[in-house]
Design a protein around this motif. Structure first.
Motif, PDB file in Angstrom:
ATOM      1  N   VAL A  42       0.852  -1.195   0.000  1.00 52.53           N
ATOM      2  CA  VAL A  42       0.000   0.000   0.000  1.00 52.53           C
ATOM      3  C   VAL A  42       0.883   1.238   0.000  1.00 52.53           C
ATOM      4  O   VAL A  42       1.756   1.393   0.868  1.00 52.53           O
ATOM      5  CB  VAL A  42      -0.930   0.030   1.231  1.00 52.53           C
ATOM      6  CG1 VAL A  42      -1.784   1.304   1.218  1.00 52.53           C
ATOM      7  CG2 VAL A  42      -1.823  -1.205   1.268  1.00 52.53           C
ATOM      8  N   ALA A  88      -3.931   3.977   8.531  1.00 54.89           N
ATOM      9  CA  ALA A  88      -3.129   2.783   8.272  1.00 54.89           C
ATOM     10  C   ALA A  88      -3.064   1.822   9.444  1.00 54.89           C
ATOM     11  O   ALA A  88      -2.350   0.819   9.378  1.00 54.89           O
ATOM     12  CB  ALA A  88      -1.715   3.204   7.882  1.00 54.89           C
ATOM     13  N   ILE A 129      -3.566  -1.863   8.567  1.00 57.93           N
ATOM     14  CA  ILE A 129      -2.815  -2.391   7.429  1.00 57.93           C
ATOM     15  C   ILE A 129      -1.462  -2.886   7.927  1.00 57.93           C
ATOM     16  O   ILE A 129      -0.855  -2.283   8.814  1.00 57.93           O
ATOM     17  CB  ILE A 129      -2.623  -1.298   6.356  1.00 57.93           C
ATOM     18  CG1 ILE A 129      -3.979  -0.707   5.944  1.00 57.93           C
ATOM     19  CG2 ILE A 129      -1.905  -1.854   5.140  1.00 57.93           C
ATOM     20  CD1 ILE A 129      -3.855   0.514   5.052  1.00 57.93           C
ATOM     21  N   VAL A 164       3.535  -0.887   4.024  1.00 60.78           N
ATOM     22  CA  VAL A 164       3.116   0.495   3.783  1.00 60.78           C
ATOM     23  C   VAL A 164       4.300   1.360   3.373  1.00 60.78           C
ATOM     24  O   VAL A 164       5.377   1.296   3.966  1.00 60.78           O
ATOM     25  CB  VAL A 164       2.448   1.097   5.030  1.00 60.78           C
ATOM     26  CG1 VAL A 164       2.118   2.571   4.810  1.00 60.78           C
ATOM     27  CG2 VAL A 164       1.175   0.320   5.370  1.00 60.78           C
ATOM     28  N   ALA A 206       6.979   1.904   8.344  1.00 57.09           N
ATOM     29  CA  ALA A 206       6.734   2.262   6.951  1.00 57.09           C
ATOM     30  C   ALA A 206       7.970   2.899   6.328  1.00 57.09           C
ATOM     31  O   ALA A 206       8.765   3.542   7.004  1.00 57.09           O
ATOM     32  CB  ALA A 206       5.555   3.227   6.861  1.00 57.09           C
TER      33      ALA A 206
END
Length: 308
Positions: free
Chosen positions: A3, A108, A111, A116, A173
């Motif tokens: 993502v 997020a 997720i 990410v 991330a």
């Protein structure tokens, strides 16, 4: 499924990028890429991003991401600068996106953080604030006075603080940053590097949602009965800052760029420096205009992240 959260910023060619992705939707789907632009995110998907009940947004996002994966998407791009705050909020608070951690953690939170990537385009402060203020005037707001301009020069937040907020909200991330100045009009390069896929997009010659120039703003103010005599401009572009103020804002931006070139304290990868991409495997790329330049972020140990 990977993502990519393309969090803006506003006034850095996001509208142009969205247009290019819509035009190339079939090619992106063929490459396993799904795209949620503002047509999706502003149709209720991000409702409750700052108010009570944020856990419902987190659950809704997680569910929608799973559904996209079940439909065959290998990569999802969520692109909306309002993810990190509205332009009106930024101007009203004279702070550069002050609530990033809360917003991103809610978006997020459901997720897999290892999947990410956060993508951000930045722009020189004098041009960025001028473009933001021009849009405010075009939407019926008043022209800024000297006091507001002074506050914008002294407001403490910089792009590097926004980037640090990204790392705080989603420590695992990867973060990619590029400059508007280096990549304006090149959504083809941006999308190729961000997605790590070869996509047949050409150079964009359209500058969508560009800020109105000084003559247009003067007419709008005059039609509203407001004084437009002090409306500043440079080569026809609206510019509320005097030369001394512009020099200060540009120096602040130069410090941000130097920080990024020096490694951003381990927080982010600077996509304006393509030569540096050769030092490690890359997954995200380089950057694009609405009024945008990208290099691929590498996984970092969150314990090493610090704001220089």
């Amino acid at each position: 499924m990977e993502v990519i959260l393309h969090a803006g910023a506003h006034r850095t060619a996001t509208a142009t990028l969205h247009h290019v992705m819509r035009q190339g939707r079939a090619a992106m789907v063929a490459k396993g890429i799904a795209v949620w632009d503002p047509e999706v995110t502003r149709a209720g998907l991000l409702q409750g991003i700052t108010g009570p009940g944020g856990e419902r947004l987190t659950g809704r996002m997680a569910l929608r991401v799973r559904q996209a994966q079940e439909k065959g998407a290998a990569l999802l791009i969520v692109s909306d600068p309002d993810m990190i705050g509205s332009l009106a909020e930024v101007i009203a608070e004279t702070r550069l996106y002050p609530r990033v951690p809360l917003r991103l953690s809610r978006i997020a939170g459901g997720i897999d953080p290892a999947k990410v990537k956060i993508a951000l385009a930045i722009r020189s402060y004098d041009a960025w604030w001028a473009s933001a203020l021009a849009m405010q005037i075009a939407r019926g707001g008043a022209a800024p006075g000297p006091d507001l301009c002074d506050r914008l020069i002294t407001q403490p937040r910089r792009w590097r603080h926004v980037i640090a907020d990204f790392a705080q909200a989603l420590p695992a991330a990867r973060i990619a940053v590029w400059s508007h100045e280096a990549m304006a009009g090149r959504p083809d390069i941006l999308l190729r590097r961000l997605t790590h896929r070869r996509l047949a997009f050409g150079r964009s010659h359209e500058h969508l949602n560009a800020a109105p120039g000084a003559p247009s703003l003067a007419r709008l103010l005059a039609d509203a009965g407001d004084d437009a005599s002090s409306l500043g401009s440079v080569a026809g572009r609206y510019m509320p800052f005097d030369p001394h103020q512009r020099a200060i804002l540009r120096a602040q931006y130069a410090e941000d760029l130097a920080w990024l070139r020096a490694g951003a304290g381990g927080l982010a990868d600077y996509l304006d420096e393509p030569a540096l991409q050769m030092r490690a495997r890359t997954d995200v790329g380089r950057g694009t205009p609405d009024d945008p330049d990208p290099r691929d972020p590498r996984p970092r140990d969150p314990r090493h992240r610090r704001l220089a």
